[in-house]
Design a protein around this motif. Structure first.
Motif, PDB file in Angstrom:
ATOM      1  N   PRO A 325       0.808  -1.230   0.000  1.00 27.85           N
ATOM      2  CA  PRO A 325       0.000   0.000   0.000  1.00 27.85           C
ATOM      3  C   PRO A 325       0.837   1.274   0.000  1.00 27.85           C
ATOM      4  O   PRO A 325       0.464   2.267  -0.639  1.00 27.85           O
ATOM      5  CB  PRO A 325      -0.834  -0.114   1.284  1.00 27.85           C
ATOM      6  N   PHE A 326       1.957   1.254   0.695  1.00 30.46           N
ATOM      7  CA  PHE A 326       2.805   2.446   0.781  1.00 30.46           C
ATOM      8  C   PHE A 326       3.406   2.772  -0.592  1.00 30.46           C
ATOM      9  O   PHE A 326       3.456   3.931  -1.007  1.00 30.46           O
ATOM     10  CB  PHE A 326       3.899   2.224   1.825  1.00 30.46           C
ATOM     11  N   SER A 327       3.841   1.741  -1.297  1.00 30.49           N
ATOM     12  CA  SER A 327       4.379   1.944  -2.634  1.00 30.49           C
ATOM     13  C   SER A 327       3.286   2.378  -3.607  1.00 30.49           C
ATOM     14  O   SER A 327       3.474   3.280  -4.429  1.00 30.49           O
ATOM     15  CB  SER A 327       5.035   0.648  -3.134  1.00 30.49           C
ATOM     16  N   ASN A 328       2.118   1.755  -3.502  1.00 26.87           N
ATOM     17  CA  ASN A 328       1.006   2.053  -4.402  1.00 26.87           C
ATOM     18  C   ASN A 328       0.605   3.519  -4.353  1.00 26.87           C
ATOM     19  O   ASN A 328       0.527   4.199  -5.381  1.00 26.87           O
ATOM     20  CB  ASN A 328      -0.189   1.164  -4.040  1.00 26.87           C
ATOM     21  N   ILE A 329       0.377   4.045  -3.177  1.00 21.75           N
ATOM     22  CA  ILE A 329      -0.083   5.424  -3.043  1.00 21.75           C
ATOM     23  C   ILE A 329       1.020   6.420  -3.392  1.00 21.75           C
ATOM     24  O   ILE A 329       0.771   7.453  -4.021  1.00 21.75           O
ATOM     25  CB  ILE A 329      -0.608   5.684  -1.622  1.00 21.75           C
ATOM     26  N   ASP A 341       9.571  11.339 -14.359  1.00 21.50           N
ATOM     27  CA  ASP A 341      11.014  11.191 -14.188  1.00 21.50           C
ATOM     28  C   ASP A 341      11.354  10.584 -12.837  1.00 21.50           C
ATOM     29  O   ASP A 341      12.345   9.857 -12.694  1.00 21.50           O
ATOM     30  CB  ASP A 341      11.700  12.540 -14.340  1.00 21.50           C
ATOM     31  N   LEU A 342      10.501  10.867 -11.828  1.00 19.85           N
ATOM     32  CA  LEU A 342      10.756  10.311 -10.499  1.00 19.85           C
ATOM     33  C   LEU A 342      10.523   8.801 -10.451  1.00 19.85           C
ATOM     34  O   LEU A 342      11.089   8.109  -9.598  1.00 19.85           O
ATOM     35  CB  LEU A 342       9.879  11.007  -9.455  1.00 19.85           C
ATOM     36  N   ILE A 343       9.671   8.298 -11.378  1.00 25.64           N
ATOM     37  CA  ILE A 343       9.479   6.847 -11.450  1.00 25.64           C
ATOM     38  C   ILE A 343      10.797   6.180 -11.807  1.00 25.64           C
ATOM     39  O   ILE A 343      11.165   5.136 -11.252  1.00 25.64           O
ATOM     40  CB  ILE A 343       8.403   6.500 -12.491  1.00 25.64           C
ATOM     41  N   LEU A 344      11.517   6.786 -12.742  1.00 27.17           N
ATOM     42  CA  LEU A 344      12.823   6.234 -13.117  1.00 27.17           C
ATOM     43  C   LEU A 344      13.825   6.343 -11.973  1.00 27.17           C
ATOM     44  O   LEU A 344      14.679   5.474 -11.795  1.00 27.17           O
ATOM     45  CB  LEU A 344      13.354   6.965 -14.350  1.00 27.17           C
ATOM     46  N   VAL A 345      13.715   7.424 -11.201  1.00 25.35           N
ATOM     47  CA  VAL A 345      14.600   7.580 -10.048  1.00 25.35           C
ATOM     48  C   VAL A 345      14.381   6.449  -9.047  1.00 25.35           C
ATOM     49  O   VAL A 345      15.348   5.869  -8.522  1.00 25.35           O
ATOM     50  CB  VAL A 345      14.370   8.952  -9.371  1.00 25.35           C
ATOM     51  N   THR A 346      13.112   6.135  -8.788  1.00 23.37           N
ATOM     52  CA  THR A 346      12.831   5.044  -7.842  1.00 23.37           C
ATOM     53  C   THR A 346      13.385   3.723  -8.356  1.00 23.37           C
ATOM     54  O   THR A 346      13.952   2.938  -7.595  1.00 23.37           O
ATOM     55  CB  THR A 346      11.323   4.899  -7.584  1.00 23.37           C
ATOM     56  N   GLU A 380      10.920  -1.556  -2.319  1.00 22.83           N
ATOM     57  CA  GLU A 380      10.056  -0.738  -3.164  1.00 22.83           C
ATOM     58  C   GLU A 380       9.238   0.238  -2.326  1.00 22.83           C
ATOM     59  O   GLU A 380       9.105   1.413  -2.676  1.00 22.83           O
ATOM     60  CB  GLU A 380       9.127  -1.627  -3.987  1.00 22.83           C
ATOM     61  N   ALA A 381       8.661  -0.244  -1.232  1.00 22.12           N
ATOM     62  CA  ALA A 381       7.839   0.619  -0.387  1.00 22.12           C
ATOM     63  C   ALA A 381       8.663   1.759   0.198  1.00 22.12           C
ATOM     64  O   ALA A 381       8.238   2.926   0.189  1.00 22.12           O
ATOM     65  CB  ALA A 381       7.202  -0.204   0.731  1.00 22.12           C
ATOM     66  N   VAL A 382       9.839   1.442   0.699  1.00 21.91           N
ATOM     67  CA  VAL A 382      10.689   2.458   1.325  1.00 21.91           C
ATOM     68  C   VAL A 382      11.157   3.493   0.299  1.00 21.91           C
ATOM     69  O   VAL A 382      11.058   4.711   0.522  1.00 21.91           O
ATOM     70  CB  VAL A 382      11.905   1.799   2.005  1.00 21.91           C
ATOM     71  N   VAL A 383      11.639   3.038  -0.841  1.00 24.29           N
ATOM     72  CA  VAL A 383      12.176   3.947  -1.852  1.00 24.29           C
ATOM     73  C   VAL A 383      11.079   4.811  -2.463  1.00 24.29           C
ATOM     74  O   VAL A 383      11.239   6.029  -2.615  1.00 24.29           O
ATOM     75  CB  VAL A 383      12.922   3.161  -2.954  1.00 24.29           C
ATOM     76  N   ASP A 384       9.946   4.197  -2.816  1.00 21.43           N
ATOM     77  CA  ASP A 384       8.853   4.966  -3.422  1.00 21.43           C
ATOM     78  C   ASP A 384       8.353   6.054  -2.476  1.00 21.43           C
ATOM     79  O   ASP A 384       8.109   7.193  -2.896  1.00 21.43           O
ATOM     80  CB  ASP A 384       7.699   4.038  -3.797  1.00 21.43           C
ATOM     81  N   TRP A 385       8.199   5.704  -1.233  1.00 25.01           N
ATOM     82  CA  TRP A 385       7.711   6.675  -0.249  1.00 25.01           C
ATOM     83  C   TRP A 385       8.728   7.803  -0.035  1.00 25.01           C
ATOM     84  O   TRP A 385       8.362   8.980   0.052  1.00 25.01           O
ATOM     85  CB  TRP A 385       7.416   5.960   1.076  1.00 25.01           C
ATOM     86  N   TRP A 386       9.997   7.442   0.012  1.00 22.11           N
ATOM     87  CA  TRP A 386      11.036   8.447   0.238  1.00 22.11           C
ATOM     88  C   TRP A 386      11.148   9.406  -0.943  1.00 22.11           C
ATOM     89  O   TRP A 386      11.225  10.623  -0.769  1.00 22.11           O
ATOM     90  CB  TRP A 386      12.370   7.739   0.464  1.00 22.11           C
ATOM     91  N   GLU A 388       8.843  10.076  -3.202  1.00 21.37           N
ATOM     92  CA  GLU A 388       7.639  10.908  -3.283  1.00 21.37           C
ATOM     93  C   GLU A 388       7.701  12.080  -2.319  1.00 21.37           C
ATOM     94  O   GLU A 388       7.340  13.203  -2.645  1.00 21.37           O
ATOM     95  CB  GLU A 388       6.397  10.046  -3.010  1.00 21.37           C
ATOM     96  N   ARG A 389       8.185  11.830  -1.109  1.00 20.19           N
ATOM     97  CA  ARG A 389       8.297  12.892  -0.121  1.00 20.19           C
ATOM     98  C   ARG A 389       9.347  13.923  -0.526  1.00 20.19           C
ATOM     99  O   ARG A 389       9.144  15.131  -0.391  1.00 20.19           O
ATOM    100  CB  ARG A 389       8.661  12.304   1.249  1.00 20.19           C
ATOM    101  N   ARG A 390      10.476  13.442  -1.039  1.00 23.33           N
ATOM    102  CA  ARG A 390      11.547  14.347  -1.426  1.00 23.33           C
ATOM    103  C   ARG A 390      11.222  15.105  -2.710  1.00 23.33           C
ATOM    104  O   ARG A 390      11.666  16.226  -2.905  1.00 23.33           O
ATOM    105  CB  ARG A 390      12.840  13.561  -1.625  1.00 23.33           C
ATOM    106  N   GLY A 391      10.425  14.441  -3.609  1.00 21.06           N
ATOM    107  CA  GLY A 391      10.108  15.065  -4.891  1.00 21.06           C
ATOM    108  C   GLY A 391       9.047  16.113  -4.789  1.00 21.06           C
ATOM    109  O   GLY A 391       8.872  16.908  -5.699  1.00 21.06           O
TER     110      GLY A 391
END
Length: 391
Positions: A325-329, A341-346, A380-386, A388-391
């Protein structure tokens, strides 16, 4: 959101019943053979779709231009895949893979032709129409797949399911478009009609496509490796365990994400997106817990004793699903902002770590690869959430 949830319950229920019937009429090897082709078909689907489905939801535009791009790309991909089919079959030592590749590849063109239509319905928030089309397609696919298995078509029953679903959904999208536009002007937004404007859309879409390619190659590489090192039966057991582990998430994550994306676009999204993770977790976690506790009893009762060997894989893989769920949202928020572009960063962070986990788990066989997948879900959950917050 109620239409999406109802659809997901109906669709997953039908697919669940279909899976039960096919699992009892077919053998693990039949499922393993089609799974081996997953990486090739997955790459083809990403290239054909080109990220333009999500791009249309975000930017809108002339659907004809999107459609021509998707179908043209799908035809080229299918021709390349058809030429490569004999080499794929020879590499695995399974001649039937050549014909399966030709048959399953046809679904790439059918699906590509409906991408922009489904995206238009999502952008217009016609969730009831989307749900109706998906349920109808699933019903027809269910009937064809079970009938083919009953008549002894074996592996081709699985192919029939995918092709029937694609045909029915395409016909439904085309019919809805004709009925919706009959007797009035098209209400499409125009990006502007210039190559530069559509170039902006492609710039957004190719990054999603690149991300999808990386994801498909990584996820399907499990089947690629197992298909070469193990028998198709072992691949079938692993695929069944992974499929059941993802079943609750397929219902909940996709439902929440589909509704959340258009609502997150613009200022309304910035105000409204705060509770989506809580909703996602609240709807997902009960199903994961029930399936983990009673995995053995459920598999034996539903699929039969011949599938019990997939239970250890299922229980391990379910652990990683608690983090989805964390990665999804987080990914929906990134898409809503137009920051493909942030998708590629993750992916630049996630996939190398996941690859290392896979290589570490490989010497331990299927169990090791299952734990590698759990590590991948957590990362995936940790990186996507991080991001998103930084972006």
């Amino acid at each position: 959101m109620k239409f999406v949830l109802i659809e997901k319950v109906l669709v997953q229920g039908l697919q669940f019943l279909q899976g039960i019937l096919l699992a009892r009429m077919l053998c693990p090897e039949d499922f393993g053979l089609t799974a081996i082709l997953g990486i090739f078909l997955g790459i083809g689907a990403c290239l054909a779709e080109s990220g333009l489905g999500t791009a249309y939801v975000v930017y809108g535009g002339d659907t004809r231009r999107y459609w021509r791009w998707n179908v043209g790309a799908a035809v080229v991909v299918y021709l390349v895949l058809s030429c490569a089919a004999p080499w794929i079959a020879a590499w695995y030592g399974k001649p039937i893979l050549r014909e399966l590749c030709w048959g399953m590849g046809g679904g790439l063109i059918l699906n590509a032709a409906s991408v922009v239509g489904m995206a238009r319905l999502q952008r217009e928030e016609k969730f009831a129409t989307i749900s109706t089309l998906n349920v109808l397609a699933t019903c027809f696919a269910f009937a064809v797949g079970v009938l083919m298995a009953w008549q002894g078509f074996g592996t081709w029953s699985i192919v029939g399911v995918g092709l029937t679903y694609a045909v029915v959904r395409l016909v439904g999208v085309m019919g809805e478009r004709v009925m919706g536009e009959k007797g009035r002007e098209s209400r499409e937004e125009k990006v502007g009609g210039t190559g530069e404007d559509f170039g902006m859309v492609l710039k957004y879409g190719w990054k999603l496509m690149a991300s999808g390619l990386v994801h498909v190659v990584y996820i399907e590489s499990y089947n690629l490796i197992l298909g070469k090192l193990q028998s198709p039966s072992v691949v079938g057991l692993f695929v069944r365990g992974r499929r059941w582990a993802q079943l609750p998430g397929d219902v909940v994550n996709d439902s929440v994400g589909r509704v959340a994306l258009p609502k997150m676009v613009g200022e309304q999204g910035e105000r409204a997106n705060g509770g989506w993770v809580g909703i996602n977790c609240l709807l997902l976690y009960p199903g994961l817990v029930v399936l983990w506790i009673w995995a053995e009893a459920i598999v034996e009762l539903v699929l039969g004793p011949q599938w019990l060997d997939c239970v250890p894989y299922l229980r391990i893989l379910l652990i990683g699903q608690f983090f989805t769920p964390f990665s999804n949202i987080a990914l929906q928020k990134i898409r809503a902002r137009g920051r493909s572009d942030l998708i590629l960063v993750t992916d630049a962070w996630k996939k190398p770590i996941g690859l290392v986990a896979m290589l570490v788990g490989l010497p331990f066989g299927v169990i090791g690869l299952c734990w590698a997948k759990v590590v991948d879900d957590i990362v995936e959950a940790v990186v996507d959430w991080w991001v998103e917050r930084r972006g």
